[in-house]
Design a protein around this motif. Structure first.
Motif, short mmCIF file in Angstrom:
data_model
loop_
_atom_site.label_atom_id
_atom_site.label_comp_id
_atom_site.label_asym_id
_atom_site.label_seq_id
_atom_site.Cartn_x
_atom_site.Cartn_y
_atom_site.Cartn_z
N ASP A 36 1.19 -6.17 -5.14
CA ASP A 36 0.09 -6.94 -4.81
C ASP A 36 -1.21 -6.18 -5.14
N ASN A 37 -1.58 -5.29 -6.42
CA ASN A 37 -2.54 -4.95 -6.70
C ASN A 37 -3.21 -5.83 -7.96
N ASP A 47 -9.28 -4.33 -8.08
CA ASP A 47 -9.24 -2.89 -7.57
C ASP A 47 -9.60 -1.92 -8.27
N HIS A 81 4.07 -6.77 4.24
CA HIS A 81 2.90 -7.18 3.69
C HIS A 81 2.79 -8.63 3.90
N TYR A 141 4.71 -4.14 0.28
CA TYR A 141 3.86 -3.29 -0.48
C TYR A 141 4.34 -1.98 -0.83
N PHE A 182 -1.57 3.25 0.24
CA PHE A 182 -1.94 1.52 -0.03
C PHE A 182 -2.70 1.44 -0.81
N LEU A 183 -3.24 2.44 -1.80
CA LEU A 183 -4.26 2.07 -2.73
C LEU A 183 -3.93 2.75 -4.14
N GLY A 194 -10.24 -2.41 0.95
CA GLY A 194 -8.78 -2.57 0.36
C GLY A 194 -7.68 -2.17 1.09
N LYS A 206 -7.23 -5.14 3.46
CA LYS A 206 -6.45 -6.14 2.57
C LYS A 206 -4.85 -5.84 2.18
N ASN A 207 -4.63 -4.65 2.10
CA ASN A 207 -3.22 -4.12 1.85
C ASN A 207 -2.32 -3.79 3.19
N LYS A 266 -8.96 -9.39 8.77
CA LYS A 266 -8.32 -9.40 7.55
C LYS A 266 -8.87 -10.65 6.76
#
Length: 235
Positions: free
Chosen positions: A3-4, A8, A96, A102, A136-137, A158, A161-162, A171
């Motif tokens: 999901d990226n 990003d 997620h 995620y 999560f990034l 971010g 979102k995640n 959100k």
């Protein structure tokens, strides 16, 4: 990780320099001394939105994100012993949007990235909420030391979102701020910043503040700040 998107990666490289410019321009042209001079309409809109996003919204969002991530960390310590976990029994993903997973990025903590692809040698112990948030990034977005001045709007939006656990209203609004304000702002095409985007930006920022669950006094004070900039910023 799941999901990226490429956005990003792109967005993270623009903010520091532009935020520095925002600070310099603001220091020289504060609205308390009157309208911002020597800028055309599009530049003034871009400047004002940037000041509001980084000087009003971001500090409040830091506190909100810290609270949610701290609660999630406490929960995962109890349920998954994330603070003592080892390979291969470590937590690999997190729910997620109810139906997806995620996949957590352990590259960015405990100097794991230096080990390359030797995932079995990673240190999977997550020691605090800040390290949890980094999972999560993308790795290039994790160069922050805490939920402080090193943690910018790109990171905060971010995370909202995640990470499941944030209020649905937050959100949804944060996603719009990310796609319609923060990312276009970072790419700095002044022609995009017209009266329509000016109104949209303030509407989204106001909606976010209303959804954060702030005390009445904090909410009203923040909304008053936004109204002041909205009313005077483009004069």
């Amino acid at each position: 990780m799941a999901d990226n998107t490429t956005s990003d990666t792109e967005e993270s490289s623009f903010a520091p320099e532009l935020e520095r410019q925002i600070s310099e321009i603001q220091a020289n042209s504060m609205l308390s001394n009157g309208p911002v001079h020597d800028l055309d309409e599009h530049q003034k809109i871009w400047l004002v939105i940037g000041i509001c996003l980084h000087n009003i919204i971001t500090p409040i969002l830091r506190k909100y994100v810290e609270s949610v991530m701290t609660s999630l960390y406490t929960s995962l310590v109890k349920s998954d012993q994330i603070n003592t976990q080892t390979y291969p029994g470590h937590l690999r993903g997190h729910p997620h949007q109810g139906v997806h997973i995620y996949y957590l990025n352990y590259d960015c903590i405990n100097n794991n990235k230096a080990l390359g692809r030797q995932n079995h040698l990673y240190d999977y112990k997550v020691q605090n909420a800040v390290d949890l948030s980094k999972l999560f990034l993308l790795s290039n977005m994790t160069h922050y030391n805490g939920f402080d001045d090193t943690c910018d709007a790109s990171v905060l939006l971010g995370l909202v979102k995640n990470v499941d656990g944030f209020h649905p209203g937050v959100k949804a609004t944060a996603a719009c701020i990310r796609s319609d304000i923060r990312n276009p702002w970072a790419h700095c095409d002044f022609t995009q910043w017209n009266s329509t985007r000016y109104s949209l930006s303030f509407r989204l920022m106001e909606n976010l503040i209303k959804n954060l669950g702030l005390s009445s006094s904090d909410k009203n004070q923040t909304l008053d700040q936004l109204i002041m900039w909205k009313t005077n910023g483009n004069m």
